[in-house]
Design a protein around this motif. Structure first.
Motif, PDB file in Angstrom:
ATOM      1  N   SER A 153      -4.143  -1.071 -31.734  1.00 17.45           N
ATOM      2  CA  SER A 153      -3.535  -1.344 -30.430  1.00 17.45           C
ATOM      3  C   SER A 153      -2.415  -2.356 -30.650  1.00 17.45           C
ATOM      4  CB  SER A 153      -4.588  -1.903 -29.461  1.00 17.45           C
ATOM      5  OG  SER A 153      -3.979  -2.266 -28.234  1.00 17.45           O
ATOM      6  N   ARG A 178       1.838   7.471 -32.472  1.00 16.59           N
ATOM      7  CA  ARG A 178       0.973   7.318 -31.306  1.00 16.59           C
ATOM      8  C   ARG A 178      -0.264   8.211 -31.428  1.00 16.59           C
ATOM      9  NH1 ARG A 178       6.020   6.444 -28.972  1.00 16.59           N
ATOM     10  NH2 ARG A 178       6.082   4.627 -27.561  1.00 16.59           N
ATOM     11  N   GLU A 185      -0.025  11.887 -25.707  1.00 13.42           N
ATOM     12  CA  GLU A 185       0.088  10.699 -26.546  1.00 13.42           C
ATOM     13  C   GLU A 185      -0.249   9.447 -25.751  1.00 13.42           C
ATOM     14  OE1 GLU A 185       4.070  10.734 -27.981  1.00 13.42           O
ATOM     15  OE2 GLU A 185       3.582  11.932 -29.749  1.00 13.42           O
ATOM     16  N   SER A 186      -0.919   8.502 -26.406  1.00 14.36           N
ATOM     17  CA  SER A 186      -1.168   7.208 -25.781  1.00 14.36           C
ATOM     18  C   SER A 186       0.113   6.383 -25.852  1.00 14.36           C
ATOM     19  CB  SER A 186      -2.307   6.480 -26.497  1.00 14.36           C
ATOM     20  OG  SER A 186      -1.916   6.174 -27.821  1.00 14.36           O
ATOM     21  N   LYS A 187       0.201   5.356 -25.023  1.00 17.83           N
ATOM     22  CA  LYS A 187       1.408   4.540 -24.973  1.00 17.83           C
ATOM     23  C   LYS A 187       1.437   3.483 -26.075  1.00 17.83           C
ATOM     24  CE  LYS A 187       3.936   1.498 -21.787  1.00 17.83           C
ATOM     25  NZ  LYS A 187       3.620   0.169 -22.372  1.00 17.83           N
ATOM     26  N   GLU A 255      -5.864   9.563 -20.041  1.00 21.86           N
ATOM     27  CA  GLU A 255      -4.657   8.995 -20.651  1.00 21.86           C
ATOM     28  C   GLU A 255      -4.215   7.732 -19.913  1.00 21.86           C
ATOM     29  OE1 GLU A 255      -0.080  10.427 -21.637  1.00 21.86           O
ATOM     30  OE2 GLU A 255      -1.236  11.405 -20.069  1.00 21.86           O
ATOM     31  N   ILE A 258      -6.619   4.789 -20.615  1.00 24.05           N
ATOM     32  CA  ILE A 258      -6.431   4.176 -21.930  1.00 24.05           C
ATOM     33  C   ILE A 258      -5.205   3.280 -21.950  1.00 24.05           C
ATOM     34  CG2 ILE A 258      -5.860   4.669 -24.339  1.00 24.05           C
ATOM     35  CD1 ILE A 258      -7.651   7.171 -24.087  1.00 24.05           C
ATOM     36  N   ASN A 259      -4.106   3.757 -21.387  1.00 23.41           N
ATOM     37  CA  ASN A 259      -2.870   2.967 -21.380  1.00 23.41           C
ATOM     38  C   ASN A 259      -3.030   1.667 -20.587  1.00 23.41           C
ATOM     39  OD1 ASN A 259      -1.432   4.796 -22.958  1.00 23.41           O
ATOM     40  ND2 ASN A 259      -0.726   5.966 -21.201  1.00 23.41           N
ATOM     41  N   SER A 262      -5.300  -0.817 -22.339  1.00 27.76           N
ATOM     42  CA  SER A 262      -4.566  -1.458 -23.429  1.00 27.76           C
ATOM     43  C   SER A 262      -3.787  -2.665 -22.904  1.00 27.76           C
ATOM     44  CB  SER A 262      -3.603  -0.449 -24.073  1.00 27.76           C
ATOM     45  OG  SER A 262      -2.837  -1.062 -25.082  1.00 27.76           O
TER      46      SER A 262
END
Length: 322
Positions: A153, A178, A185-187, A255, A258-259, A262
């Motif tokens: 991360s 990513r 895709e995650s950020k 998604e 998760i972003n 983070s």
């Protein structure tokens, strides 16, 4: 910042077509041959085709497996033993020995995987070439067949841009991309991986990627300090927007969850927000993935209902933790 590390060791057995060309009869013959050997070590077999949809979801959620496992599910199987690396048969290659652990533990995992690999090689002949090394269905894995990954991360590095870092890593034979799941895709979650294995020893590769992961972690710490000192308003806005979404959303995708988690983790680390109790964001997010929600319910749930259920759970968690 280092979330998870993982290893996948690819091997093929001499005398059998590789997975893309193997017939179901040949696949079953080879799988049974490998199973009979692994059974001596206490491994048990599960055929992917006989698993329920919910059981398969566990593998779709795992970072240890490849989407090819589901594409080849009519011939694929899993060999597992408690507290040992998993072994997938007829996934991308005849067998893939794999393990993953929280944090950076590549050396520890490699010792276990290498021991299993040695045992198999003593009893079955691997597909091997004197010039290219171990032969795999993927050219980039020729050589050792060793695929390494470190999940990280790194939102501050991403905020300031990572083009220079990515180019430097590629020149050394590594990539930082990513994290991708279900085509999205995650950020800020990235995966550090090796791009090739030919001509490189396993121990050197493991030492090198471990060293790089720690260097990237140090770079992230420095960028977080810079973020805090130079961009405090933007940082507070980023964190509090994510807090607001997680605290109030009525529908949220995996998604988006998760972003925003983070960003929350970044906010906690930099004391922008404070939690009542210590919280493991990664472990929390694992319980709220599409797969985890459906496994908990014991039924397949359509997407909108999953997103609503996830939002309900997150609101309760945010109220309890903050």
């Amino acid at each position: 910042m280092i979330i998870v590390s993982g290893i996948r060791l690819h091997r093929n057995i001499s005398g059998f077509p590789f997975v893309p060309r193997i017939s179901s009869t040949e696949a079953e013959e080879l799988s049974l041959k490998i199973h009979d050997l692994l059974n001596l070590k206490g491994y048990e077999r599960q055929e992917i085709s006989r698993m329920t949809s919910l059981e398969r979801l566990k593998f779709l959620d795992s970072i240890s497996t490849s989407p090819m496992l589901m594409e080849n599910r009519e011939i694929s199987s899993l060999e597992s033993r408690k507290n040992s690396p998993d072994i997938f048969l007829m996934e991308e290659d005849h067998l893939v020995i794999t393990d993953s652990l929280r944090g950076l533990h590549l050396k520890e995992m490699w010792e276990k995987i290498n021991g299993i690999d040695d045992f198999i090689s003593e009893n079955l002949k691997y597909a091997f070439d004197g010039e290219f090394g171990y032969l795999t269905s993927q050219p980039q894995l020729l050589g050792t067949g060793l695929e390494l990954g470190v999940l990280m991360s790194i939102p501050a590095l991403n905020y300031y841009g990572m083009d220079s870092l990515s180019r430097s890593l590629l020149r050394m034979g590594f990539s930082l991309d990513r994290m991708e799941k279900s085509g999205k895709e995650s950020k800020d979650i990235f995966v550090l991986t090796n791009e090739k294995t030919i001509g490189i020893g396993e121990d050197y590769l493991i030492d090198k990627i471990s060293s790089l992961a720690l260097e990237i972690e140090d770079m992230e710490r420095e960028k977080r300090k810079k973020f805090y000192m130079d961009e405090i308003i933007n940082l507070e806005d980023l964190v509090n927007r994510s807090y607001g979404i997680l605290r109030n959303a009525r529908i949220i995708s995996e998604e988006e969850m998760i972003n925003n988690f983070s960003n929350i983790a970044l906010g906690i680390d930099l004391s922008i927000i404070k939690a009542k109790d210590q919280i493991d964001i990664y472990e929390l997010a694992k319980t709220l993935t599409d797969g985890a929600l459906q496994i908990e319910r014991g039924a397949i749930i359509e997407k909108k209902s999953r997103d609503i259920l996830r939002a309900n759970k997150i609101r309760r968690i945010m109220k309890e933790v903050f």
